[in-house]
Design a protein around this motif. Sequence first.
Motif, short mmCIF file in Angstrom:
data_model
loop_
_atom_site.label_atom_id
_atom_site.label_comp_id
_atom_site.label_asym_id
_atom_site.label_seq_id
_atom_site.Cartn_x
_atom_site.Cartn_y
_atom_site.Cartn_z
N ALA A 207 44.50 6.01 7.32
CA ALA A 207 44.69 4.58 7.10
C ALA A 207 44.84 4.27 5.62
O ALA A 207 44.18 4.88 4.77
CB ALA A 207 43.49 3.81 7.68
N ASP A 208 45.69 3.33 5.32
CA ASP A 208 45.94 2.89 3.95
C ASP A 208 44.82 1.93 3.53
O ASP A 208 44.81 0.76 3.91
CB ASP A 208 47.30 2.19 3.89
N GLN B 23 54.00 -7.26 5.82
CA GLN B 23 53.05 -6.38 6.51
C GLN B 23 51.70 -7.07 6.66
O GLN B 23 51.04 -6.94 7.69
CB GLN B 23 52.92 -5.05 5.77
N HIS C 3 51.74 -9.43 9.56
CA HIS C 3 51.50 -8.83 10.88
C HIS C 3 50.01 -8.82 11.22
O HIS C 3 49.63 -9.09 12.35
CB HIS C 3 52.06 -7.41 10.96
N ARG D 110 49.37 -3.16 16.17
CA ARG D 110 50.15 -1.94 16.42
C ARG D 110 49.71 -0.79 15.53
O ARG D 110 49.52 0.32 16.01
CB ARG D 110 51.63 -2.24 16.25
N THR D 111 49.61 -1.02 14.24
CA THR D 111 49.26 0.07 13.33
C THR D 111 47.75 0.30 13.33
O THR D 111 46.98 -0.56 13.76
CB THR D 111 49.70 -0.25 11.88
N ILE D 112 47.34 1.45 12.85
CA ILE D 112 45.90 1.73 12.79
C ILE D 112 45.20 0.74 11.87
O ILE D 112 44.08 0.31 12.15
CB ILE D 112 45.63 3.20 12.38
N GLU D 113 45.86 0.33 10.79
CA GLU D 113 45.25 -0.66 9.88
C GLU D 113 45.06 -2.00 10.59
O GLU D 113 44.00 -2.63 10.45
CB GLU D 113 46.12 -0.83 8.63
N GLU D 114 46.05 -2.44 11.35
CA GLU D 114 45.94 -3.69 12.11
C GLU D 114 44.79 -3.60 13.11
O GLU D 114 44.02 -4.55 13.27
CB GLU D 114 47.25 -4.00 12.84
N GLN D 115 44.68 -2.47 13.79
CA GLN D 115 43.63 -2.30 14.78
C GLN D 115 42.24 -2.29 14.13
O GLN D 115 41.31 -2.92 14.65
CB GLN D 115 43.84 -1.01 15.56
#
Length: 179
Positions: free
Chosen positions: A44-45, A94, A97, A127-132
């Motif tokens: 993750a970023d 981003q 999102h 969708r992305t791991i960061e969003e989750q």
Amino acid sequence: MDCIKLIDKYYVDCPELRNILLTHSTAVCKRALRIAEAHPEFHADRTFIAEAAMLHDIGIIFCNAPKIYCFGTHHYIEHGFLGAELLRKEGLPQHAHVAERHTGTGLTLDEVRMNGWPIPLQDYSPRTIEEQIICYADKFYSKSHIDQELSVERVRASIWRYGADSVARFNVWNTMFES
């Protein structure tokens, strides 16, 4: 990026709401970063997580929730979508999102349609791991009780309003992120 400067741009005349937003977002940010650090396998970023966690609720200023000093005209369910519009205008697609996909455990197209929420018909699922990670971390901190961290049981109870599928998504994340 200076997230506080961006928040101040929109919250300069709302000191009580700004305090709630910063307190909540800082707690979400810290938890999200702890998760990312505990799970290097997710790649993750962390810089993005820190920024997006601080900005995920920037749209609350447009909503009507007087208990937390929000005196806008929109329904609270719209805060993610409205925050995303603001972040896109600021050149942060981003981050947008994250803002639009963090409500509940994300809102599916079917859920939006079935509930008739006043937001555009689309899928708002992280969708992305960061969003989750940010969406999950957000569930533990209420803006109406900014000094409290919710237990897993209280989180489950609070997201029941979005349905059993939302609780199921939370349970998957709880297993992923807390193991």
